[in-house]
Design a protein around this motif. Structure first.
Motif, PDB file in Angstrom:
ATOM      1  N   LEU A 291       5.154   4.294  -1.045  1.00  0.00           N
ATOM      2  CA  LEU A 291       6.428   4.043  -1.746  1.00  0.00           C
ATOM      3  C   LEU A 291       7.025   2.714  -1.317  1.00  0.00           C
ATOM      4  N   GLY A 292       6.166   1.713  -1.225  1.00  0.00           N
ATOM      5  CA  GLY A 292       6.633   0.363  -0.887  1.00  0.00           C
ATOM      6  C   GLY A 292       7.137  -0.332  -2.137  1.00  0.00           C
ATOM      7  N   THR A 293       7.047  -1.660  -2.124  1.00  0.00           N
ATOM      8  CA  THR A 293       7.543  -2.460  -3.250  1.00  0.00           C
ATOM      9  C   THR A 293       7.052  -1.919  -4.593  1.00  0.00           C
ATOM     10  N   MET A 294       5.764  -1.640  -4.681  1.00  0.00           N
ATOM     11  CA  MET A 294       5.192  -1.244  -5.963  1.00  0.00           C
ATOM     12  C   MET A 294       5.368   0.244  -6.246  1.00  0.00           C
ATOM     13  N   GLY A 295       5.057   1.064  -5.254  1.00  0.00           N
ATOM     14  CA  GLY A 295       5.077   2.522  -5.448  1.00  0.00           C
ATOM     15  C   GLY A 295       6.419   3.013  -5.968  1.00  0.00           C
ATOM     16  N   LEU A 312       4.200  10.382  -2.376  1.00  0.00           N
ATOM     17  CA  LEU A 312       3.678  10.639  -1.029  1.00  0.00           C
ATOM     18  C   LEU A 312       3.715   9.393  -0.146  1.00  0.00           C
ATOM     19  N   GLU A 313       4.127   9.582   1.107  1.00  0.00           N
ATOM     20  CA  GLU A 313       4.099   8.470   2.075  1.00  0.00           C
ATOM     21  C   GLU A 313       3.275   8.878   3.291  1.00  0.00           C
ATOM     22  N   GLN A 314       3.049   7.891   4.170  1.00  0.00           N
ATOM     23  CA  GLN A 314       2.172   8.163   5.309  1.00  0.00           C
ATOM     24  C   GLN A 314       2.871   8.946   6.425  1.00  0.00           C
ATOM     25  N   ASP A 315       4.190   8.789   6.556  1.00  0.00           N
ATOM     26  CA  ASP A 315       4.915   9.533   7.592  1.00  0.00           C
ATOM     27  C   ASP A 315       6.366   9.734   7.157  1.00  0.00           C
ATOM     28  N   GLU A 369      -2.575   5.129  -6.486  1.00  0.00           N
ATOM     29  CA  GLU A 369      -2.498   4.705  -5.082  1.00  0.00           C
ATOM     30  C   GLU A 369      -1.861   3.319  -5.029  1.00  0.00           C
ATOM     31  N   ALA A 370      -0.836   3.176  -4.174  1.00  0.00           N
ATOM     32  CA  ALA A 370      -0.170   1.869  -4.017  1.00  0.00           C
ATOM     33  C   ALA A 370       0.104   1.615  -2.540  1.00  0.00           C
ATOM     34  N   VAL A 371      -0.925   1.774  -1.705  1.00  0.00           N
ATOM     35  CA  VAL A 371      -0.765   1.513  -0.269  1.00  0.00           C
ATOM     36  C   VAL A 371      -1.117   0.055   0.003  1.00  0.00           C
ATOM     37  N   PHE A 372      -1.095  -0.349   1.289  1.00  0.00           N
ATOM     38  CA  PHE A 372      -1.374  -1.757   1.629  1.00  0.00           C
ATOM     39  C   PHE A 372      -2.697  -2.222   1.010  1.00  0.00           C
ATOM     40  N   GLU A 373      -2.760  -3.522   0.759  1.00  0.00           N
ATOM     41  CA  GLU A 373      -3.974  -4.114   0.174  1.00  0.00           C
ATOM     42  C   GLU A 373      -5.046  -4.233   1.263  1.00  0.00           C
ATOM     43  N   ASN A 374      -5.681  -3.111   1.558  1.00  0.00           N
ATOM     44  CA  ASN A 374      -6.665  -3.101   2.633  1.00  0.00           C
ATOM     45  C   ASN A 374      -7.800  -2.173   2.194  1.00  0.00           C
ATOM     46  N   LEU A 377      -8.497   1.107   4.157  1.00  0.00           N
ATOM     47  CA  LEU A 377      -7.447   2.107   3.941  1.00  0.00           C
ATOM     48  C   LEU A 377      -7.577   2.720   2.551  1.00  0.00           C
ATOM     49  N   LYS A 378      -7.835   1.897   1.566  1.00  0.00           N
ATOM     50  CA  LYS A 378      -7.937   2.398   0.193  1.00  0.00           C
ATOM     51  C   LYS A 378      -9.132   3.352   0.093  1.00  0.00           C
ATOM     52  N   LYS A 379     -10.242   2.988   0.755  1.00  0.00           N
ATOM     53  CA  LYS A 379     -11.430   3.852   0.682  1.00  0.00           C
ATOM     54  C   LYS A 379     -11.156   5.193   1.357  1.00  0.00           C
ATOM     55  N   THR A 397      -6.000   3.001  -8.797  1.00  0.00           N
ATOM     56  CA  THR A 397      -5.559   2.138  -7.699  1.00  0.00           C
ATOM     57  C   THR A 397      -4.741   0.978  -8.253  1.00  0.00           C
ATOM     58  N   ASN A 398      -3.687   0.637  -7.514  1.00  0.00           N
ATOM     59  CA  ASN A 398      -2.832  -0.475  -7.926  1.00  0.00           C
ATOM     60  C   ASN A 398      -3.242  -1.777  -7.227  1.00  0.00           C
ATOM     61  N   THR A 399      -4.456  -1.809  -6.693  1.00  0.00           N
ATOM     62  CA  THR A 399      -4.882  -3.032  -5.999  1.00  0.00           C
ATOM     63  C   THR A 399      -4.681  -4.260  -6.882  1.00  0.00           C
ATOM     64  N   SER A 400      -4.351  -5.396  -6.255  1.00  0.00           N
ATOM     65  CA  SER A 400      -4.150  -6.589  -7.078  1.00  0.00           C
ATOM     66  C   SER A 400      -5.406  -7.438  -7.183  1.00  0.00           C
ATOM     67  N   ALA A 401      -6.421  -7.128  -6.391  1.00  0.00           N
ATOM     68  CA  ALA A 401      -7.610  -7.979  -6.471  1.00  0.00           C
ATOM     69  C   ALA A 401      -8.899  -7.280  -6.024  1.00  0.00           C
ATOM     70  N   HIS A 421      -3.157  -1.854 -12.592  1.00  0.00           N
ATOM     71  CA  HIS A 421      -2.465  -2.937 -11.875  1.00  0.00           C
ATOM     72  C   HIS A 421      -1.102  -3.164 -12.506  1.00  0.00           C
ATOM     73  N   PHE A 422      -0.070  -2.644 -11.824  1.00  0.00           N
ATOM     74  CA  PHE A 422       1.308  -2.837 -12.277  1.00  0.00           C
ATOM     75  C   PHE A 422       1.796  -4.184 -11.756  1.00  0.00           C
ATOM     76  N   PHE A 423       2.885  -4.661 -12.327  1.00  0.00           N
ATOM     77  CA  PHE A 423       3.465  -5.935 -11.909  1.00  0.00           C
ATOM     78  C   PHE A 423       4.874  -5.709 -11.383  1.00  0.00           C
TER      79      PHE A 423
HETATM   80  N1  LIG Z   1       3.907  -6.538  -4.148  1.00  0.00           N
HETATM   81  C1  LIG Z   1       3.456  -6.927  -5.309  1.00  0.00           C
HETATM   82  O1  LIG Z   1       4.068  -7.781  -5.962  1.00  0.00           O
HETATM   83  C2  LIG Z   1       2.215  -6.332  -5.878  1.00  0.00           C
HETATM   84  C3  LIG Z   1       1.383  -5.546  -5.117  1.00  0.00           C
HETATM   85  N2  LIG Z   1       0.282  -4.962  -5.675  1.00  0.00           N
HETATM   86  C4  LIG Z   1      -0.594  -4.103  -4.879  1.00  0.00           C
HETATM   87  O2  LIG Z   1       0.042  -2.842  -4.727  1.00  0.00           O
HETATM   88  C5  LIG Z   1      -0.328  -2.278  -3.466  1.00  0.00           C
HETATM   89  C6  LIG Z   1       0.919  -1.989  -2.692  1.00  0.00           C
HETATM   90  O3  LIG Z   1       1.613  -3.183  -2.484  1.00  0.00           O
HETATM   91  P1  LIG Z   1       3.129  -3.218  -2.018  1.00  0.00           P
HETATM   92  O4  LIG Z   1       3.869  -2.115  -2.678  1.00  0.00           O
HETATM   93  O5  LIG Z   1       3.573  -4.603  -2.177  1.00  0.00           O
HETATM   94  O6  LIG Z   1       2.972  -2.873  -0.487  1.00  0.00           O
HETATM   95  P2  LIG Z   1       4.076  -2.402   0.555  1.00  0.00           P
HETATM   96  O7  LIG Z   1       3.636  -2.868   1.868  1.00  0.00           O
HETATM   97  O8  LIG Z   1       5.430  -2.760   0.075  1.00  0.00           O
HETATM   98  O9  LIG Z   1       3.969  -0.812   0.491  1.00  0.00           O
HETATM   99  C7  LIG Z   1       2.852  -0.075   0.866  1.00  0.00           C
HETATM  100  C8  LIG Z   1       3.306   1.319   1.208  1.00  0.00           C
HETATM  101  O10 LIG Z   1       2.170   2.130   1.423  1.00  0.00           O
HETATM  102  C9  LIG Z   1       2.474   3.031   2.466  1.00  0.00           C
HETATM  103  N3  LIG Z   1       1.239   3.535   3.074  1.00  0.00           N
HETATM  104  C10 LIG Z   1       0.393   2.869   3.870  1.00  0.00           C
HETATM  105  N4  LIG Z   1      -0.616   3.686   4.246  1.00  0.00           N
HETATM  106  C11 LIG Z   1      -0.390   4.873   3.651  1.00  0.00           C
HETATM  107  C12 LIG Z   1      -1.070   6.109   3.645  1.00  0.00           C
HETATM  108  N5  LIG Z   1      -2.175   6.276   4.362  1.00  0.00           N
HETATM  109  N6  LIG Z   1      -0.558   7.123   2.931  1.00  0.00           N
HETATM  110  C13 LIG Z   1       0.570   6.975   2.227  1.00  0.00           C
HETATM  111  N7  LIG Z   1       1.262   5.820   2.194  1.00  0.00           N
HETATM  112  C14 LIG Z   1       0.785   4.785   2.894  1.00  0.00           C
HETATM  113  C15 LIG Z   1       3.297   2.210   3.434  1.00  0.00           C
HETATM  114  O11 LIG Z   1       4.059   3.025   4.305  1.00  0.00           O
HETATM  115  C16 LIG Z   1       4.148   1.383   2.485  1.00  0.00           C
HETATM  116  O12 LIG Z   1       5.380   2.016   2.209  1.00  0.00           O
HETATM  117  C17 LIG Z   1      -1.267  -3.273  -2.824  1.00  0.00           C
HETATM  118  O13 LIG Z   1      -2.576  -2.910  -3.109  1.00  0.00           O
HETATM  119  C18 LIG Z   1      -0.897  -4.588  -3.491  1.00  0.00           C
HETATM  120  O14 LIG Z   1      -1.952  -5.505  -3.478  1.00  0.00           O
HETATM  121  C19 LIG Z   1      -0.003  -5.104  -7.002  1.00  0.00           C
HETATM  122  C20 LIG Z   1       0.804  -5.845  -7.810  1.00  0.00           C
HETATM  123  C21 LIG Z   1       1.932  -6.593  -7.306  1.00  0.00           C
END
Ligand SMILES: NC(=O)C1=CN([C@@H]2O[C@H](COP(=O)(O)OP(=O)(O)OC[C@H]3O[C@@H](n4cnc5c(N)ncnc54)[C@H](O)[C@@H]3O)[C@@H](O)[C@H]2O)C=CC1
Ligand SMILES: CCCCCCCC(=O)CC(=O)SCCNC(=O)CCNC(=O)[C@H](O)C(C)(C)COP(=O)(O)OP(=O)(O)OC[C@H]1O[C@@H](n2cnc3c(N)ncnc32)[C@H](O)[C@@H]1OP(=O)(O)O
Length: 712
Positions: A291-295, A312-315, A369-374, A377-379, A397-401, A421-423
């Motif tokens: 539930l970060g920026t994108m979620g 859902l979040e990690q903690d 899925e919208a977790v860190f771009e790693n 972790l995604k796998k 997956t919402n991965t950007s690349a 891939h959302f924006f």
């Molecule tokens: N920020 C952007 O402008 C854009 C990002 N994306 C992609 O979206 C994905 C998410 O990016 P952001 O939202 O920016 O990242 P973010 O860092 O803001 O949020 C990621 C969230 O995932 C959670 N998380 C990490 N591991 C987890 C797990 N095991 N279970 C549940 N939650 C977990 C974190 O606690 C964090 O709240 C990435 O793959 C990124 O490349 C895609 C388009 C645009």
């Protein structure tokens, strides 16, 4: 007498309208006239497909008919069902009375296709509903519901059931009543105490909203004419402005964009899957992970579309933070929707549930899925999902690349894995890039496309490659922008050129907004910078190609952009939004050039524009040649809806076609010669081929592609 018009105007419809009206006027047994549409639709206006033809003068042909209607000696009533748009609404404005079905919508969307309501609409509407409301409708093109139209005085009556019967009843009632007060051309425009200031401010507002786009500005001028001049003179001004727009080139670009956004719905893949044969699965519930920026934006979008969500979040700590952010977004959305027919039901746990427990994802139809771009972790997450989720669930997956195939390989059902891939911000931006992997099933693609529609987004289906379409084209664009700084330019100079071109935001402002650390982490992951960079790697070279470490150096100085209060610009505080040119950065650039023996030169606007845009377009040709996208329209729709490309320039590939492919090629050749170590400037073979065959129109480009699914 009843005159039926068709959904789109054609010359035949106009002729039929004219004939019908003349017949009605001549026939003494006819006491009143009712105009309605066929099959419950009044009219969506002109058929825009013919508008770009050089000889066409749409709107002007309709105006005499509208006048004819208004001058009828017998009352004419419009029965509006479905939509009354553009010329359709102008016909209704010529009528003496208007009855609308409660579910009907009305609007003057000409501005969205680069025109103005050229069948006297800019002169009649302000007389009926006043300048502020008319200006709002005409400059935005928005559709308004019948209930609002009644409040504005745009319609006289609303019919809950049979509109035609209601219109006939009204027509019978008004027979014999004087018609002059109902003829809008005879009415004065209601005055405002501060009309001049109001119009001036309106002009400033539209100029700011749509930089470089002519239509909204000329719409204001036409309405100004209505407020300042007699009707006949106002009409002359309307016609003059209309002709100007028609020949501006922007109308063609905007109409192209209109059809391109519809064309991308008919998706196809090189493997033969297509919209016509694939069946979408219903999505009755969804989950979002992270539930970060994108979620948080994605959850908001789903709730708005009435799809129950498990978030859902990690903690627990991140869950609390995420929940708070989602609730704030939803409350804001609910406020915006207040008064509308729809209600947001997000306090009900059956509609929106927050958890840290993966088990709750067991029954959902779709997970995003919208977790860190790693990748690791995604796998890990996809492996878990493949064990927990029900067999039919779509795993997105919402991965950007990152590589969709590699993510899918962590599951036992790669056919169900797809990139969505959302924006950012995800609840606002209309683009959804949908990425299929080697094993993604046609039904999974169809389901993702259906999801896009449910979320009121534009889904564009593309193939799997690093950065997909949008970000892949963005890389060379941003790279050129940074190289230009090395060579002597400044962030504000580059941004200004691209913002003057019409981009909502230039590359450096954009980078500050998104956070420089995002790209830095990605480059570290790719081994381009950071501890994994082999010792002895030249500072400005990677794999034999030119590389600029400038963005990395900024990050090493803790300059991540808006979030840290400084990046390419200086901000008033961390999290501030007002960018000011930063003397520190200018000094830093000067020192950097000294260190690397670069002699700063003056770089003109043309070079800035061409190097940034042509590098981006060049990558577009590579994408088309590889079959990553099925046509240039796809690239254009992605850029207009996801990257702030000015819509009135039709998208990068359309723009290239208007510049002329030979010129794009010649310029790339010229820049590539000066910068032989920059592959992004080396003209793509497909571009060369198109020029060699005589630069066919954009619609024919794909027939010259000679790939056999190399990437699929
Ligand atoms: N920020 C952007 O402008 C854009 C990002 N994306 C992609 O979206 C994905 C998410 O990016 P952001 O939202 O920016 O990242 P973010 O860092 O803001 O949020 C990621 C969230 O995932 C959670 N998380 C990490 N591991 C987890 C797990 N095991 N279970 C549940 N939650 C977990 C974190 O606690 C964090 O709240 C990435 O793959 C990124 O490349 C895609 C388009 C645009
Ligand atoms: C010869 C002389 C003529 C003189 C007349 C002068 C009149 C004027 O000067 C001024 C004008 O009227 S300009 C036109 C103003 N009207 C518009 O802009 C309406 C645009 N359409 C819409 O808003 C929605 O399609 C609408 C709300 C209507 C429907 O939305 P939906 O979501 O239900 O459907 P869509 O998927 O958008 O559309 C269905 C198919 O219709 C095509 N289409 C839509 N509007 C069109 C239009 N105005 N002209 C031509 N084709 C049009 C659309 O492309 C789609 O086609 P397919 O993708 O092939 O299915």
């Amino acid at each position: 007498m009843v005159i039926e018009s068709l959904f789109y105007f054609s010359l035949a419809v106009l002729q039929a309208l004219e004939d019908g009206l003349k017949k009605a006027d001549a026939d003494p047994s006819v006491k009143a006239v009712m105009i309605c549409g066929e099959n419950g639709k009044f009219s969506a206006g002109a058929d825009i497909r013919g508008f770009s033809a050089p000889q066409s003068h749409p709107g002007i042909g309709l105006a005499p008919i509208v006048s004819l209607i208004e001058s009828s000696e017998k009352p004419v009533v419009a029965a509006i069902e479905g939509v009354a748009l553009g010329g359709g609404l102008e016909v209704a404005l010529g009528c003496h009375y208007r009855v609308a079905h409660v579910k009907a919508r009305m609007g003057l969307p000409e501005v969205t296709i680069g025109l103005l309501p050229g069948a006297e609409g800019t002169q009649r509407l302000p007389r009926l509903i006043g300048v502020p409301a008319a200006l709002d409708m005409i400059t935005t093109g928005k559709h308004i519901p019948a209930t609002e139209a009644l409040k504005l005085g745009l319609v006289d009556e609303i019919a809950e059931e049979n509109t035609i019967e209601a219109a006939i009843r009204l027509a019978n009632k008004v027979i014999g009543q004087p018609l002059a007060p109902r003829r809008l051309s005879l009415k004065p425009v209601p005055t405002l105490p501060n009309m001049e200031a109001f119009l001036r401010e309106a002009l400033v507002k539209v100029k700011k909203q749509a930089r470089g786009c002519l239509a909204p500005e000329l719409c204001v001028q036409a309405v100004r004419a209505a407020s300042e001049r007699p009707f006949a003179e106002g009409l002359r001004r309307e016609r003059e402005l209309f002709r100007l727009l028609l020949s501006s080139g922007q109308a063609r670009a905007l109409q192209y964009a209109f059809f391109a956004e519809r064309a991308v719905r008919r998706w196809a893949t090189p493997a033969g899957a297509s919209w016509s044969s694939a069946n979408a699965q219903p999505v009755r519930s969804a989950a979002v992970i992270g539930l970060g920026t994108m979620g948080r934006g994605i959850v908001t979008s789903l709730v708005k579309a009435n799809i129950p969500v498990v978030a859902l979040e990690q903690d627990l700590e991140n869950l609390k933070k995420g929940r708070k952010a989602v609730m704030l977004l939803l409350e804001r959305e609910a406020m915006k929707m207040e008064g509308g027919a729809q209600r947001l039901d997000f306090h009900n746990p059956a509609r929106l549930q927050f958890t840290v427990d993966f088990d709750l994802l067991r029954d959902v139809d779709l997970v995003i899925e919208a977790v860190f771009e790693n990748m690791a972790l995604k796998k890990e997450i996809f492996h878990k999902l493949s064990k927990i989720c029900k067999p039919g669930a779509l795993l997105c997956t919402n991965t950007s690349a990152l590589n969709i195939n590699e993510i899918a390989s962590a599951t036992s059902r790669p056919q169900q894995v797809i990139g969505t891939h959302f924006f950012s911000p995800a609840h606002v931006m209309r683009l959804l890039e949908i990425i299929y992997g080697s094993h993604t099933s046609p039904s999974a693609i169809a389901t993702a496309m259906q999801l896009a529609k449910a979320l009121n987004k534009i889904g564009v289906v593309v193939g799997n490659c690093f950065g997909f379409v949008g970000n892949r084209m963005m890389f060379p664009y941003v790279q050129q922008a940074v190289f230009l700084l090395e060579e002597g330019s400044r962030p504000e100079a580059v941004d200004e050129v691209l913002e003057d071109f019409g981009f909502k935001i230039g590359p450096f402002r954009m980078s500050d907004l998104a956070g420089l650390d995002v790209g830095w982490r990605s480059r570290q992951g790719q081994g381009l910078t950071g501890p994994s960079l082999p010792a002895g790697t030249p500072a400005r070279q990677r794999h034999g190609q030119r590389y600029s470490p400038l963005p990395d150096l900024l990050c090493e100085h803790g300059r991540f952009g808006q979030k840290t209060g400084h990046g390419w610009y200086l901000y008033e505080k961390a999290g501030g939004r007002t960018a000011t040119p930063d003397p520190w950065l200018h000094n830093f650039l000067a020192r950097y050039r000294d260190t690397h023996g670069i002699k700063a030169r003056a770089i003109d606007q043309e070079e800035i524009l061409e190097r940034c845009l042509f590098a981006l377009i060049n990558e577009g040709f590579a994408i088309l040649a590889e079959g990553i996208a099925s046509g240039p329209e796809h690239l254009d729709v992605i850029y207009i809806n996801g990257y702030g490309w000015p819509r009135h320039r039709g998208g990068p590939m359309f723009y290239a076609s208007t510049v002329g492919l030979p010129r794009v090629l010649a310029k790339l050749e010229q820049y590539s010669e000066v910068h032989p170590d920059v592959p992004g400037l080396r003209p793509n073979a497909f571009l060369r081929k198109l020029v060699a065959v005589g630069s066919p129109p954009l619609q024919e480009w794909m027939s010259y592609v000679s790939w056999q699914s190399p990437k699929l």
